[in-house]
Structure formats: C-alpha cells, structure tokens
Scaffold this active site. Structure first.
Site, short mmCIF file in Angstrom:
data_model
loop_
_atom_site.label_atom_id
_atom_site.label_comp_id
_atom_site.label_asym_id
_atom_site.label_seq_id
_atom_site.Cartn_x
_atom_site.Cartn_y
_atom_site.Cartn_z
N LYS A 221 49.51 39.15 43.94
CA LYS A 221 49.02 37.81 43.62
C LYS A 221 49.40 36.81 44.71
CE LYS A 221 48.32 38.16 38.68
NZ LYS A 221 48.58 37.63 37.35
N LYS B 187 41.96 47.66 41.27
CA LYS B 187 41.93 47.59 39.80
C LYS B 187 40.87 46.59 39.35
CE LYS B 187 44.73 44.83 37.55
NZ LYS B 187 45.80 44.12 36.84
N LYS C 101 39.34 40.26 36.61
CA LYS C 101 38.45 39.11 36.59
C LYS C 101 38.61 38.28 37.86
CE LYS C 101 38.09 34.73 34.81
NZ LYS C 101 38.88 33.59 34.44
#
Ligand code: AMP
Length: 351
Positions: free
Chosen positions: A120, A214, A217
């Site tokens: 992230k 993966k 969204k």
C-alpha cells in the site's frame, strides 16, 4: 444470535467498508462466513471495520454510507442477525483502546515486515508521483496505515476467537495477532486463545486485467467483478480478462486462465470445470468457451444476491436498528475482555 455466547468454538472475521465488495472477498472469505454460520457449530462474529478504511484517503459522507452498506451487503450474502453478530467497529470504542495497549506489546520491527503495508505504501508513492500539486499534500503514508495490523489484532483478540476465516492475503496479519496474543499471555497471564486462520479452497482470486496481482478494488474497475454487478458489465469484464501474458514453460497454465478456472470452480460449476479442464489438457480449449462459462456462473450468483439485497433494503429501517443492536451485543463481549486486560496490565478499574 444474542450476546450470550455458547461454549461452541468462536469464529471472527472482518471486512473493510467499500461500495464494491467483489468476488475475491466472496470466494476468499464471505461465502465461508455464511457456511460457518449455517453449520451451527460455531459462535460467529463478523465486523465491518470502518476505522481501517480511514488509513488511506477517504470521503466522510461516503464512508458512513458505505459502512452501513457493507453490513447490508453481508446480510444479502446470507449472514443472518438471528445466527451471527455483524457489528460496526467504530461503534465499539474498546477496539481502539485495546489497540493502544497491544501496540505497546508489538515490536516496531515486526510491523515493518508487513507486506500489505509495503504494497500500500508503494501504491501511495506511485499515486503521489502522478498527483497534481494540490493533491500531493493529501497523498502520504499515514501512521494509521503502519499500525493497521495492531488494530486488526485488537479487532480479533477482543472476541477471543478460535478461528479467523480470511483470504490468503491476511495470513501474515493473523500470524502477527498470534504473536501479540502469545506475548500478552506470557507477560500477564493466559487470556487469549491463539487464533488460527481458516482458508477457503480459493483463498486468492487474482485480478482480471493483471492476473499476477490479487483482485482488489483499488487496482481499478477492469480488475474486479463486484458482487452486485449487472449482467452486461460482468460479461464485458470477463470477455476482456487477460488470458495470455507471453511465453510460459511447456506445461504451465497462464495465470489468467488459471484464475478463470478457479473462479469457475469456486462458483460451484464442477462439471463444466472438469469438462473444460479436459479440453485444456488436450489443447482443444477455446478461451471464449471458458469465458462464457465463467460469465454465466457469475451472472447467476450476482443476480441472486441482487434480489436478496432488494428484499433486505425494503425493510431498511429495521435493518439499521438491528445493526445497532448487534453492535451493542458485540460491545458487551468486547468490554468484558477489555476489563480483564485493564486489570491484568495494571490499569485502574472503571467505576
Ligand atoms: P478486505 O477487503 O481487505 O477488508 O478483505 C476482506 C476479506 O476478503 C479478507 O478476509 C481478505 O483476505 C479477503 N480477500 C480480499 N481480496 C481477496 C482476493 N482477491 N482473493 C481472496 N480473498 C480476498
């Protein structure tokens, strides 16, 4: 289920509120949550973790809406307030209090090794590079993102569960929760069972457009299929799913094809799965046939879920009431654990 927990083993799992719960969440976790609930063998508690959702940039109005929306989505998937507790994390302040105590039991170095934090942070860094000057000051890696796994450990340990049904991406975080539980038990006395991750047979659904990543969204629209998405959009997305990514070793299946087969199997289309696998083995598989079969199975699933969601939304007032009741029930369990923790670590009793 009311707040009186039985002596059955406990199951706990959580999901972040987004407007787009996707088939990765469903086949990797939520479908299993419903099965565990319906097996009648466990006390099941599930949470919508809105405090986790503010660790990256967010919109306050959307957040509130999406938080209730996610509980409604989970109920549409089959969670039942008569059988499970489905709570909203921020309605239970014990989560953040336990998080602080546990963060003092978690070595900094362990948190720096969390792959989700690294991924992230990289994503945020890339976004910052391409952001306009005005946007740049809002693109930063927050302390909240770094300590996210400790809040997750608190979410889990407050309910003292035995099993955590999650997708494969969460196994490292569950391991950290186990380490924190062990450290607490060693220093202050036995309180927390060490929770075990429960994986489904499809613990990782990959992106449709970049099958080496993966399904998520945050990668963008083309990468995922939403659980309540309409037929037209599903067919377009599956049709354009990436199948070949260049040369592979002789017997290696390309990740895109493998992913489509996994989705087909997860959807319960065993016969079609085996028959298309046979075609693949003799090199006669037409990708268009595989894609049609996957799209058909997803259209069936999502139309059933959309129908259930409409029924639930017809009684929205009562659903909201029940969400608050379930969160109160969860809070009763959480506050009992927190009182014990406070006592064990030497904090004063609350009057
Ligand atoms: P999150 O959306 O990160 O809150 O995840 C909710 C649940 O869905 C967690 O148990 C994740 O492990 C699971 N999950 C998320 N994405 C995937 C995926 N692509 N494949 C399988 N499971 C997933």
């Amino acid at each position: 289920m009311n707040n009186k927990m039985s002596s059955k083993p406990k199951v706990l799992s959580c999901i972040q509120p987004t407007s787009n719960i996707h088939i990765g969440n469903y086949f990797g976790a939520v479908e299993n949550w419903v099965k565990l609930q319906d097996s009648n063998q466990y006390d099941c508690i599930y949470g919508v973790v809105d405090l986790h959702a503010i660790t990256m940039s967010f919109n306050p109005e959307q957040l509130r809406h999406q938080t209730f929306g996610m509980v409604i989505d989970l109920l549409s998937c089959g969670l039942d307030p008569k059988k499970s507790i489905v709570f909203i994390q921020s309605l239970i302040p014990e989560h953040t209090e336990l998080c602080w105590i546990l963060s003092c039991l978690c070595p900094y170095g362990e948190l720096t090794r969390m792959t989700q934090f690294k991924e992230k942070s990289e994503q945020l860094h890339a976004e910052k590079l391409s952001a306009t000057v005005d946007q740049k000051s809002f693109k930063f890696i927050s302390c909240g993102l770094f300590t996210y796994p400790v809040l997750q450990a608190a979410d889990i340990l407050l309910y003292r569960p035995n099993y955590i049904p999650v997708g494969k991406d969460q196994t490292q975080h569950i391991e950290l929760s186990r380490n924190i539980a062990q450290r607490f038990n060693f220093n202050f006395g036995e309180l927390f069972p060490e929770p075990k991750a429960l994986l489904t047979r499809t613990p990782k659904i990959m992106s449709l457009s970049a099958p080496e990543k993966k399904m998520s969204k945050s990668l963008g629209e083309k990468h995922f299929v939403g659980l309540f998405e309409d037929e037209k959009s599903i067919r377009i997305k599956i049709k354009s799913a990436v199948t070949d990514i260049g040369p592979l070793d002789d017997n290696e299946m390309s990740p895109g094809i493998l992913n489509l087969f996994s989705i087909l199997k997860a959807s319960g289309e065993e016969n079609t799965f085996h028959s298309l696998m046979k075609d693949y083995a003799v090199k006669s598989l037409k990708y268009s046939m595989l894609k049609d079969a996957v799209a058909d199975s997803l259209v069936r699933l999502t139309s059933e879920l959309r129908k259930r969601k409409e029924e639930i939304l017809a009684d929205k007032k009562n659903v909201i009431k029940s969400i608050y009741e379930m969160s109160d029930n969860a809070r009763e369990i959480a506050s009992k654990t927190l009182s014990e923790v406070r006592e064990m670590v030497g904090l004063p009793e609350r009057k």
